[in-house]
Design a protein around this motif. Structure first.
Motif, mmCIF file in Angstrom:
data_model
loop_
_atom_site.group_PDB
_atom_site.id
_atom_site.type_symbol
_atom_site.label_atom_id
_atom_site.label_comp_id
_atom_site.label_asym_id
_atom_site.label_seq_id
_atom_site.Cartn_x
_atom_site.Cartn_y
_atom_site.Cartn_z
ATOM 1 N N GLY A 139 0.816 -1.269 0.091
ATOM 2 C CA GLY A 139 0.099 0.073 -0.087
ATOM 3 C C GLY A 139 0.991 1.127 0.133
ATOM 4 O O GLY A 139 0.771 2.016 -0.950
ATOM 5 N N HIS A 140 1.623 1.488 1.118
ATOM 6 C CA HIS A 140 2.723 2.707 1.101
ATOM 7 C C HIS A 140 4.001 2.237 1.832
ATOM 8 O O HIS A 140 4.612 2.828 2.277
ATOM 9 C CB HIS A 140 1.835 3.672 2.037
ATOM 10 C CG HIS A 140 0.750 4.361 1.444
ATOM 11 N ND1 HIS A 140 0.700 5.009 0.489
ATOM 12 C CD2 HIS A 140 -0.431 4.379 1.900
ATOM 13 C CE1 HIS A 140 -0.443 5.478 -0.141
ATOM 14 N NE2 HIS A 140 -1.366 5.171 1.023
ATOM 15 N N HIS A 141 4.262 0.911 1.318
ATOM 16 C CA HIS A 141 5.621 0.198 1.802
ATOM 17 C C HIS A 141 6.031 -0.532 0.774
ATOM 18 O O HIS A 141 5.303 -1.112 -0.115
ATOM 19 C CB HIS A 141 5.444 -0.344 3.338
ATOM 20 C CG HIS A 141 4.764 -1.667 3.334
ATOM 21 N ND1 HIS A 141 3.563 -1.816 3.132
ATOM 22 C CD2 HIS A 141 5.411 -2.920 3.661
ATOM 23 C CE1 HIS A 141 3.290 -3.077 3.243
ATOM 24 N NE2 HIS A 141 4.440 -3.761 3.712
ATOM 25 N N THR A 142 7.425 -1.007 0.992
ATOM 26 C CA THR A 142 7.876 -2.075 0.014
ATOM 27 C C THR A 142 8.865 -2.753 0.531
ATOM 28 O O THR A 142 9.350 -2.278 1.636
ATOM 29 C CB THR A 142 8.752 -1.067 -1.161
ATOM 30 O OG1 THR A 142 8.122 0.071 -1.512
ATOM 31 C CG2 THR A 142 9.124 -1.873 -2.336
ATOM 32 N N CYS A 143 8.927 -4.029 0.243
ATOM 33 C CA CYS A 143 9.804 -5.069 0.869
ATOM 34 C C CYS A 143 10.532 -5.755 -0.199
ATOM 35 O O CYS A 143 9.890 -5.868 -1.361
ATOM 36 C CB CYS A 143 9.165 -6.041 1.896
ATOM 37 S SG CYS A 143 8.525 -5.262 3.155
ATOM 38 N N SER A 186 17.984 -12.614 3.125
ATOM 39 C CA SER A 186 17.594 -11.564 4.194
ATOM 40 C C SER A 186 16.547 -10.737 3.391
ATOM 41 O O SER A 186 16.301 -10.496 2.184
ATOM 42 C CB SER A 186 18.890 -10.652 4.442
ATOM 43 O OG SER A 186 19.250 -10.115 3.195
ATOM 44 N N ALA A 187 15.453 -10.246 4.388
ATOM 45 C CA ALA A 187 14.373 -9.338 4.023
ATOM 46 C C ALA A 187 14.580 -7.969 4.305
ATOM 47 O O ALA A 187 15.171 -7.468 5.448
ATOM 48 C CB ALA A 187 13.063 -10.000 4.499
ATOM 49 N N TRP A 188 14.469 -6.818 3.450
ATOM 50 C CA TRP A 188 14.424 -5.429 3.781
ATOM 51 C C TRP A 188 13.337 -4.798 3.510
ATOM 52 O O TRP A 188 12.622 -5.100 2.240
ATOM 53 C CB TRP A 188 15.486 -5.037 2.687
ATOM 54 C CG TRP A 188 17.027 -5.807 3.047
ATOM 55 C CD1 TRP A 188 17.254 -6.811 2.796
ATOM 56 C CD2 TRP A 188 18.042 -5.238 3.554
ATOM 57 N NE1 TRP A 188 18.608 -7.167 3.213
ATOM 58 C CE2 TRP A 188 18.975 -6.203 3.563
ATOM 59 C CE3 TRP A 188 18.418 -3.929 4.168
ATOM 60 C CZ2 TRP A 188 20.478 -5.855 4.039
ATOM 61 C CZ3 TRP A 188 19.692 -3.716 4.545
ATOM 62 C CH2 TRP A 188 20.790 -4.572 4.574
ATOM 63 N N CYS A 189 12.633 -3.944 4.254
ATOM 64 C CA CYS A 189 11.495 -3.209 4.056
ATOM 65 C C CYS A 189 11.697 -1.691 4.265
ATOM 66 O O CYS A 189 12.656 -1.327 5.086
ATOM 67 C CB CYS A 189 10.480 -3.933 5.040
ATOM 68 S SG CYS A 189 9.765 -5.431 4.632
ATOM 69 N N TRP A 190 10.826 -0.874 3.672
ATOM 70 C CA TRP A 190 10.977 0.579 3.729
ATOM 71 C C TRP A 190 9.463 0.986 3.610
ATOM 72 O O TRP A 190 8.667 0.503 2.836
ATOM 73 C CB TRP A 190 12.057 0.957 2.904
ATOM 74 C CG TRP A 190 12.070 0.842 1.611
ATOM 75 C CD1 TRP A 190 11.508 1.770 0.661
ATOM 76 C CD2 TRP A 190 12.520 -0.447 0.790
ATOM 77 N NE1 TRP A 190 11.609 0.949 -0.804
ATOM 78 C CE2 TRP A 190 12.171 -0.251 -0.721
ATOM 79 C CE3 TRP A 190 13.175 -1.549 0.983
ATOM 80 C CZ2 TRP A 190 12.310 -1.183 -1.564
ATOM 81 C CZ3 TRP A 190 13.538 -2.685 0.308
ATOM 82 C CH2 TRP A 190 13.001 -2.305 -1.110
ATOM 83 N N SER A 218 1.495 0.440 11.334
ATOM 84 C CA SER A 218 1.206 -1.103 11.913
ATOM 85 C C SER A 218 2.175 -1.808 11.924
ATOM 86 O O SER A 218 1.749 -3.324 12.355
ATOM 87 C CB SER A 218 0.131 -1.462 10.892
ATOM 88 O OG SER A 218 -1.005 -0.594 10.759
ATOM 89 N N GLY A 219 3.406 -1.548 11.828
ATOM 90 C CA GLY A 219 4.511 -2.469 11.914
ATOM 91 C C GLY A 219 4.804 -3.436 10.815
ATOM 92 O O GLY A 219 5.529 -4.426 10.920
ATOM 93 N N GLN A 220 4.324 -2.853 9.630
ATOM 94 C CA GLN A 220 4.246 -3.746 8.451
ATOM 95 C C GLN A 220 5.742 -3.829 7.986
ATOM 96 O O GLN A 220 6.108 -4.604 6.986
ATOM 97 C CB GLN A 220 3.428 -3.142 7.442
ATOM 98 C CG GLN A 220 3.734 -1.620 7.030
ATOM 99 C CD GLN A 220 2.871 -0.617 7.742
ATOM 100 O OE1 GLN A 220 2.595 -0.652 8.852
ATOM 101 N NE2 GLN A 220 2.168 0.183 6.981
ATOM 102 N N LEU A 221 6.886 -3.201 8.534
ATOM 103 C CA LEU A 221 8.229 -3.321 7.842
ATOM 104 C C LEU A 221 8.780 -4.364 8.632
ATOM 105 O O LEU A 221 9.910 -4.814 8.249
ATOM 106 C CB LEU A 221 8.977 -1.929 8.082
ATOM 107 C CG LEU A 221 8.358 -0.812 7.463
ATOM 108 C CD1 LEU A 221 9.397 0.507 7.596
ATOM 109 C CD2 LEU A 221 8.041 -1.067 6.145
ATOM 110 N N GLY A 222 8.147 -4.807 9.709
ATOM 111 C CA GLY A 222 8.464 -6.262 10.632
ATOM 112 C C GLY A 222 9.971 -5.887 11.528
ATOM 113 O O GLY A 222 10.614 -6.448 11.700
#
Length: 296
Positions: A92-96, A103-107, A112-116
């Protein structure tokens, strides 16, 4: 040939064409070539090139372009801070994204903590999640899910309607394991999530007001629940509806249908997987807000 073509709404430069209005035919992004994959989010777009570089464009209010700040971009712009990505998913408004080492990277937005990342602070550059071993990742509206090599599914972010599949509706800000195992793919929609297992079974959970879980009713579920149909090879969850493919190239859709997004020749919603009988031979399918696309 690695060229990227976009069309549709272009309010924030999400088509990557350097400006201008909406486009109603596929239009070449002339500024960059060499793309190997592309992912469309709410109002932004991200793509990968063969060298593992990530490029994003469109709306950037929450830092979802990963560029360290600045405003919106109307052309593909390189994320200079990180490289080596093997997959990317715009939500929606984030990217991973994932890298070759699992490894996983989010921004982007993290309300809601959707970046983990263990908090609810937004990030404007790719930031590494402490969990490792991921093989795929899917960013939803304000939640994210990923798979690991052992078939385990992990979800985090908003848990409204039970979309994390953890048996409750409590938000998580770190990847949390779902009790079900054996998943081979997963797709985060806006308010629900669906996954496939190696035996071709499809499992969905979360909001079900339009029958998007495919379970024959409109009651929500907070744990993965098996759809009676089997033989699926891919699945894609969108805004209030879901579509999947089977091994024979047939396409099946269910859920909201107010715009005819189920491809069934009408606008009547379905609460079980229903075959698109007009066409066969599909190799992939992708659902969005209220439109669907397939390849043969």
């Amino acid at each position: 040939d690695g060229s990227a073509w976009c069309w549709g709404r272009n309010l924030y430069g999400e088509l990557g064409l350097g400006g201008g209005g909406n486009r109603n035919v596929p239009t070449l992004i002339e500024s960059q070539t060499g793309f190997t994959s592309i992912s469309i989010g709410g109002v932004h777009t991200c793509a990968l090139k063969g060298d593992g570089s990530a490029w994003c464009w469109g709306y950037n209010h929450y830092g979802q372009l990963g560029l360290g700040g600045g405003g919106n971009r109307n052309v593909p712009t390189l994320i200079e801070s990180q490289a080596g990505f093997t997959s990317i998913s715009a939500g929606g408004h984030h990217t991973c994204g994932l890298k070759g080492d699992g490894s996983a990277w989010c921004w982007g937005r993290n309300s809601s903590g959707q970046l983990g990342l263990g908090d609810t602070t937004s990030r404007n550059v790719p930031t590494r999640i402490s969990q490792t071993g991921f093989t795929s990742i899917s960013a939803g509206s304000d939640h994210t899910c990923g798979l690991k090599g052992d078939g385990s599914a992990w979800c985090w972010g908003s848990n409204m309607n039970g979309r994390l599949g953890l048996g409750d509706t409590t938000q998580r800000n770190v990847p949390t394991r779902i009790s079900q195992t054996g998943f081979t793919s997963i797709s985060g929609g806006w308010y629900h999530t669906c996954g496939l297992k190696g035996d071709g079974s499809a499992w969905c959970w979360g909001r079900n007001h339009s029958g998007q879980l495919g379970l024959g009713d409109t009651a929500g579920r907070n744990v993965p629940t098996r759809i009676s149909q089997t033989g699926f090879t891919s699945i894609s969850a969108g805004l209030g509806y879901t579509c999947g493919l089977k091994g024979d190239g047939s396409a099946w859709c269910w859920g909201a249908n107010g715009s005819g997004q189920l491809g069934l020749g009408d606008t009547t919603q379905r609460n079980v997987p229903t075959q698109i009988t007009a066409e066969t031979g599909f190799t992939s399918i992708e659902v969005g807000g209220d439109s669907t696309f397939g390849l043969k």
